[in-house]
Design a protein around this motif. Structure first.
Motif, PDB file in Angstrom:
ATOM      1  N   ARG A 163       0.827  -1.210   0.000  1.00  0.00           N
ATOM      2  CA  ARG A 163       0.000   0.000   0.000  1.00  0.00           C
ATOM      3  C   ARG A 163       0.863   1.263   0.000  1.00  0.00           C
ATOM      4  NH1 ARG A 163      -2.654  -3.223   3.722  1.00  0.00           N
ATOM      5  NH2 ARG A 163      -1.883  -2.000   5.495  1.00  0.00           N
ATOM      6  N   GLU A 164       1.882   1.299   0.841  1.00  0.00           N
ATOM      7  CA  GLU A 164       2.844   2.402   0.819  1.00  0.00           C
ATOM      8  C   GLU A 164       3.933   2.058  -0.186  1.00  0.00           C
ATOM      9  OE1 GLU A 164       2.738   5.267   2.350  1.00  0.00           O
ATOM     10  OE2 GLU A 164       0.919   4.872   3.532  1.00  0.00           O
ATOM     11  N   LYS A 165       4.221   2.982  -1.107  1.00  0.00           N
ATOM     12  CA  LYS A 165       5.060   2.635  -2.253  1.00  0.00           C
ATOM     13  C   LYS A 165       6.562   2.662  -1.949  1.00  0.00           C
ATOM     14  CE  LYS A 165       1.449   1.885  -4.594  1.00  0.00           C
ATOM     15  NZ  LYS A 165       1.006   0.467  -4.658  1.00  0.00           N
ATOM     16  N   ARG A 166       7.008   3.534  -1.033  1.00  0.00           N
ATOM     17  CA  ARG A 166       8.446   3.541  -0.723  1.00  0.00           C
ATOM     18  C   ARG A 166       8.800   2.211  -0.059  1.00  0.00           C
ATOM     19  NH1 ARG A 166      10.744   8.337   2.613  1.00  0.00           N
ATOM     20  NH2 ARG A 166      12.697   7.381   1.919  1.00  0.00           N
ATOM     21  N   ASN A 179      -1.846  -8.253   1.177  1.00  0.00           N
ATOM     22  CA  ASN A 179      -2.029  -7.115   2.072  1.00  0.00           C
ATOM     23  C   ASN A 179      -0.717  -6.591   2.642  1.00  0.00           C
ATOM     24  OD1 ASN A 179      -1.390  -9.176   3.829  1.00  0.00           O
ATOM     25  ND2 ASN A 179      -2.951  -8.646   5.352  1.00  0.00           N
ATOM     26  N   LEU A 180       0.318  -6.562   1.818  1.00  0.00           N
ATOM     27  CA  LEU A 180       1.561  -5.950   2.295  1.00  0.00           C
ATOM     28  C   LEU A 180       1.308  -4.473   2.607  1.00  0.00           C
ATOM     29  CD1 LEU A 180       4.426  -7.319   0.018  1.00  0.00           C
ATOM     30  CD2 LEU A 180       4.298  -7.503   2.508  1.00  0.00           C
ATOM     31  N   PRO A 181       1.553  -4.029   3.837  1.00  0.00           N
ATOM     32  CA  PRO A 181       1.286  -2.628   4.160  1.00  0.00           C
ATOM     33  C   PRO A 181       2.285  -1.670   3.523  1.00  0.00           C
ATOM     34  CG  PRO A 181       2.188  -3.792   6.048  1.00  0.00           C
ATOM     35  CD  PRO A 181       1.915  -4.824   5.016  1.00  0.00           C
ATOM     36  N   ARG A 182       3.433  -2.161   3.131  1.00  0.00           N
ATOM     37  CA  ARG A 182       4.451  -1.327   2.467  1.00  0.00           C
ATOM     38  C   ARG A 182       5.154  -2.190   1.443  1.00  0.00           C
ATOM     39  NH1 ARG A 182       6.992   3.290   3.009  1.00  0.00           N
ATOM     40  NH2 ARG A 182       5.895   3.788   4.946  1.00  0.00           N
TER      41      ARG A 182
END
Length: 366
Positions: free
Chosen positions: A39-42, A73-76
């Motif tokens: 979800r967070e691209k960095r 569901n990887l948060p980053r």
């Protein structure tokens, strides 16, 4: 022989997570980057198996991905570097015809070679992706507590380290490590996770990686001094390559204690014996500081038939593994860094000799 290029993938190959480190060579013959979007691209960069016998990182990553990939569901975003699958096949730190992979990164002292060029390419690719942070996961062969190591003293670097352990080591040697090269553009850690194969090490590493994936950012506010016990690596100790050595009751010039690794992270008083000397004809070991100067006499004496400490010291990474000693070193020596964190610390100077401050505009001092 390692591939002269690296592989970059945007998915986990089928069946990969069922393979232990020793079986990864069936799919990869050299360094491999796996870039997974969250979800967070960095991305968070996680490096495993730079040393093929240090498997905790891969075991933690396997479990991490088994938890997240089925649910997508990887948060980053996650950038996984698998370092040396060929050495992992044989459960070795490195193969005899390979250099130490964690000495080949930009800024190192290795002569220009296909390896240094390869790791420059990987370094530049990871930098291009502007990671939030980089975590390089290692094991020890001797008895050591779990600890984190940093290459710059800054609040964001120390805050990230404190999420793994209150014990934090600051180091600028050896040159050519992944964390040292990456620390120029993002918070970078080396994690020392105990001995390979210990389930506690895998559990601890997995919990830390989960925490990192859920970080929105890494605060640069000064960290409470109680959260970090900071040590400075001041010397590398190597055994003279011409000296026959062993542990316990062996016929050798240098006979080291069989329980030597129990000294790790202990403040040893002057006069502590590392082992005995039998008919010595040459200096048994050498200590070299970060500037490359011989500082053996500051830390050891050999005139009473023993290898004795010449002052109070604290060793780390003492090992009983002869192959690791010959390929790398016997141990490192550390001093405590006494400091205060807070707004008033911004003007404190000097730091211990050789210590690096960040010179990037706007960076906090600590």
């Amino acid at each position: 022989m390692v591939s002269l290029d690296f592989t970059e993938l945007d998915r986990v190959p089928d069946g990969l997570l069922e393979r232990p480190a020793s079986a990864l060579h069936h799919q990869f013959n050299g360094p491999t980057l796996i870039h997974l979007e969250g979800r967070e691209k960095r991305p968070l960069v996680v490096s495993v198996l730079q040393h093929g016998n240090e498997v905790t990182g891969w075991e933690a990553v396997r479990r991490l991905l088994k938890n997240h990939l089925p649910l997508q569901n990887l948060p980053r975003s996650l950038l996984i570097l698998i370092g040396n699958p060929l050495a992992a096949k044989h459960r070795l730190r490195r193969l005899d015809d390979q250099p130490d992979f964690n000495r080949c990164w930009p800024g190192g002292t290795q002569v220009d070679s296909s390896y240094t060029r390869l790791f420059r390419q990987i370094h530049d690719r990871m930098r291009e992706l502007q990671p939030l942070a980089m975590v390089d996961i290692h094991n020890n062969t001797g008895l050591n507590p779990h600890y984190a190591a940093v290459n710059l003293i800054r609040s964001d670097y120390l805050r990230l380290a404190s999420l793994f352990s209150s014990k934090v080591v600051y180091f600028t040697m050896p040159a050519g490590t992944l964390s040292l090269s990456m620390s120029e553009f993002c918070p970078s850690l080396t994690l020392e996770c105990g001995q390979a194969g210990e389930i506690h090490g895998t559990d601890h590493t997995l919990a830390f990686l989960e925490t990192c994936l859920h970080l929105e950012s890494i605060s640069g506010k000064p960290i409470d001094a109680d959260a970090v016990h900071l040590f400075h690596m001041v010397a590398t100790v190597r055994i003279n390559e011409n000296v026959l050595f062993g542990f316990g009751r062996v016929p050798a010039e240098l006979v080291l204690r069989e329980d030597l690794d129990r000294f790790n992270f202990c403040e040893l008083p002057e006069g502590t014996s590392f082992g005995s000397l039998r008919n010595p004809t040459r200096q048994p070991l050498f200590a070299v500081n970060p500037a490359g100067l011989d500082v053996t006499s500051e830390y050891f004496r050999f005139d009473r038939g023993e290898v004795e400490t010449a002052r109070q010291i604290m060793p780390s990474m003492l090992t009983l593994d002869r192959r690791v000693i010959q390929q790398d070193c016997l141990c490192y020596l550390m001093d405590r860094i006494h400091y205060e964190f807070g707004e008033e610390a911004a003007g404190i100077d000097p730091l211990p000799e050789g210590m690096r401050r960040s010179d990037r505009p706007g960076d906090p001092v600590f």
